[in-house]
Design a protein around this motif. Structure first.
Motif, mmCIF file in Angstrom:
data_model
loop_
_atom_site.group_PDB
_atom_site.id
_atom_site.type_symbol
_atom_site.label_atom_id
_atom_site.label_comp_id
_atom_site.label_asym_id
_atom_site.label_seq_id
_atom_site.Cartn_x
_atom_site.Cartn_y
_atom_site.Cartn_z
ATOM 1 N N GLU A 185 40.870 35.261 24.264
ATOM 2 C CA GLU A 185 39.728 35.908 24.902
ATOM 3 C C GLU A 185 38.449 35.813 24.069
ATOM 4 O OE1 GLU A 185 40.754 39.798 26.220
ATOM 5 O OE2 GLU A 185 42.480 39.095 27.368
ATOM 6 N N TYR A 186 38.578 35.812 22.747
ATOM 7 C CA TYR A 186 37.394 35.721 21.896
ATOM 8 C C TYR A 186 36.984 34.282 21.623
ATOM 9 C CZ TYR A 186 37.941 40.705 20.798
ATOM 10 O OH TYR A 186 38.042 42.069 20.866
ATOM 11 N N ALA A 235 46.519 39.961 32.422
ATOM 12 C CA ALA A 235 46.307 38.515 32.299
ATOM 13 C C ALA A 235 46.229 37.847 33.670
ATOM 14 C CB ALA A 235 47.431 37.899 31.468
ATOM 15 N N ARG A 236 47.042 38.290 34.605
ATOM 16 C CA ARG A 236 47.111 37.647 35.907
ATOM 17 C C ARG A 236 45.830 37.804 36.736
ATOM 18 N NH1 ARG A 236 52.367 36.381 38.016
ATOM 19 N NH2 ARG A 236 54.094 37.079 36.702
ATOM 20 N N VAL A 237 45.064 38.874 36.483
ATOM 21 C CA VAL A 237 43.894 39.143 37.334
ATOM 22 C C VAL A 237 42.584 38.697 36.692
ATOM 23 C CG1 VAL A 237 45.031 41.084 38.454
ATOM 24 C CG2 VAL A 237 43.604 41.503 36.434
ATOM 25 N N GLN A 238 42.658 37.897 35.637
ATOM 26 C CA GLN A 238 41.441 37.396 35.024
ATOM 27 C C GLN A 238 40.751 36.380 35.938
ATOM 28 O OE1 GLN A 238 40.109 38.713 32.035
ATOM 29 N NE2 GLN A 238 41.714 40.120 32.745
ATOM 30 N N PRO A 239 39.439 36.173 35.802
ATOM 31 C CA PRO A 239 38.716 35.221 36.653
ATOM 32 C C PRO A 239 39.324 33.821 36.577
ATOM 33 C CG PRO A 239 37.178 36.574 35.404
ATOM 34 C CD PRO A 239 38.538 36.881 34.857
ATOM 35 N N VAL A 247 49.729 33.205 32.892
ATOM 36 C CA VAL A 247 48.706 32.427 32.184
ATOM 37 C C VAL A 247 49.400 31.557 31.137
ATOM 38 C CG1 VAL A 247 46.655 32.529 30.738
ATOM 39 C CG2 VAL A 247 46.980 34.206 32.577
ATOM 40 N N LYS A 248 49.351 30.273 31.347
ATOM 41 C CA LYS A 248 50.106 29.332 30.532
ATOM 42 C C LYS A 248 49.700 29.377 29.064
ATOM 43 C CE LYS A 248 51.208 24.388 30.217
ATOM 44 N NZ LYS A 248 50.965 23.034 30.826
ATOM 45 N N ASN A 312 47.071 46.160 40.734
ATOM 46 C CA ASN A 312 46.834 47.375 39.941
ATOM 47 C C ASN A 312 46.483 47.029 38.492
ATOM 48 O OD1 ASN A 312 47.114 49.313 41.909
ATOM 49 N ND2 ASN A 312 49.272 49.737 41.473
ATOM 50 N N GLY A 313 45.919 45.837 38.310
ATOM 51 C CA GLY A 313 45.687 45.351 36.954
ATOM 52 C C GLY A 313 44.239 45.193 36.561
ATOM 53 N N GLU A 314 43.328 45.626 37.417
ATOM 54 C CA GLU A 314 41.909 45.467 37.082
ATOM 55 C C GLU A 314 41.333 46.662 36.342
ATOM 56 O OE1 GLU A 314 40.143 42.423 40.366
ATOM 57 O OE2 GLU A 314 40.329 44.513 41.015
ATOM 58 N N ASN A 315 41.917 47.817 36.537
ATOM 59 C CA ASN A 315 41.486 49.023 35.832
ATOM 60 C C ASN A 315 42.709 49.725 35.256
ATOM 61 O OD1 ASN A 315 38.570 49.074 36.214
ATOM 62 N ND2 ASN A 315 39.025 49.431 38.384
#
Length: 372
Positions: A185-186, A235-239, A247-248, A312-315
């Motif tokens: 992510e960074y 991880a699944r709901v990232q853009p 996410v591989k 249910n993974g965005e917040n």
């Protein structure tokens, strides 16, 4: 599983010792170092931290539905591991147990400093005290706290008994997820070479910490590897990510971390006299559930039980976001964006304790406890 901006790595030392005039029943003690999956409430003291679990619906299935600071609907991984071991190991007089707890947040790389927290109790619900503004304590500092605890034991029972107790104790460590989340992510455009260098630094840091624990008397190491963090709801709901697949990149890093940790432990156990270890392949354990959920009693291995937004993974499971809460919690793999449900934690603990070589190498936790 954790992300540093929200779930800073947590370390929990939970000691359960049985002292008698003639012997110490194995395991003499259980020390658990790890991330927020084993946080039994230290986050409630971190008033400036956003990573809190001292409010409903956390703890909805805990006795009396009390939110204790566990990122779970009930018991978490630390509870389950300790319970599994204690229930299957002969303890002559359970009323004589002397639990000592020492908890704080930890991160592999970052050198944050803060005061230590020590707590002592003869019952289950342990009082705690310390620097309430503490947010993060590095793993190195946490090991220094353990050194202080070791000093306390030495004052009470002497050097010889302390060394004996620690040599028969079980040191469980679950760490690394935060570092891998940060790496992706960074540094979203990082080259393979950069990633390899970062992973090498992580293993070098891990090695130094394990050696320091060994110098302080640790001999039996129960290591839990990084699970498939690319499959958690966060991880699944990232853009630009298909939520139906993991996410591989994150999962590949988790697999690499296991391989490198396995090599590290083999080397250390060869170099350090008397060191024994059990390495749990949390990646393989979790993927076996995700690939065949019904075989384990799960119906949903993608969504969070508590949260909102997609899966249910965005917040997070936080009151101000008015989270959804599933009713069939035992059928969910994930409690919130990162953490397992009570049922999933129980399955993991039982696997760590008694599974064969598919999930554990070179032995499981029960064999490690019995080894000399």
């Amino acid at each position: 599983m954790a992300k540093s901006k929200l779930m800073m790595l947590f370390v929990s030392f939970c000691l359960l010792s049985v002292f008698s005039a003639s012997e110490v029943a194995p395991p003499a003690a259980i020390f658990i170092f790890g991330d927020s999956t084993v946080d039994v409430g230290t986050n409630t003291l971190l008033l400036q931290s956003r990573a809190r679990a001292d409010f409903s619906p956390h703890g909805v299935d805990f006795p009396y539905s009390v939110p204790t600071g566990r990122f779970s609907n009930g018991l978490n991984s630390a509870d389950q591991i300790g319970t599994t071991i204690i229930e299957t190991i002969w303890i002559p007089d359970k009323s004589a147990t002397f639990p000592v707890c020492c908890e704080s947040y930890v991160h592999f790389q970052k050198g944050y400093t803060a005061g230590s927290q020590l707590c002592f109790s003869r019952k289950r619900h342990l009082p705690r005290h310390g620097d309430k503004k503490m947010e993060v304590v590095s793993l190195g500092n946490q090991i220094q706290q353990f050194a202080a605890v070791r000093g306390n034991f030495t004052e009470i029972v002497g050097f010889k008994t302390t060394d004996t107790v620690l040599s028969k104790s079980l040191f469980i460590i679950s760490i690394g997820s935060n570092d891998l989340f940060e790496l992706v992510e960074y540094f979203p455009n990082a080259t393979d070479l950069f990633k390899a260098e970062r992973m090498e630094r992580l293993q070098l840091t891990y090695q130094n910490h394990l050696k320091n624990l060994y110098k302080l008397g640790a001999r039996k190491f129960g290591i839990i590897s990084v699970p498939p963090i690319g499959c958690c709801p966060h991880a699944r709901v990232q853009p630009n990510v298909d939520p139906s697949v993991c996410v591989k990149e994150l999962n590949e890093l988790a697999q690499t971390f296991f391989i490198e940790t396995q090599a590290l432990l083999r080397k250390l156990s060869s170099d350090l006299k008397g060191m024994r270890y059990s390495l749990g392949n949390a990646y393989e354990m979790t993927m076996s559930i995700i690939q065949d959920p019904f075989a384990f009693g799960f119906k949903d291995v993608q969504s969070a039980c508590c949260g909102n937004g997609r899966l249910n993974g965005e917040n997070p499971c936080v009151t101000i976001f008015d989270p959804n809460l599933c009713s069939n919690r035992h059928e969910f793999l994930f409690w919130d964006l990162y953490h397992p449900t009570e049922f999933a934690s129980q399955l993991a603990a039982r696997t760590l304790y008694g599974a064969g070589t598919r999930f554990m190498t070179p032995m499981n936790f029960s064999q490690l406890v019995a080894s000399y």
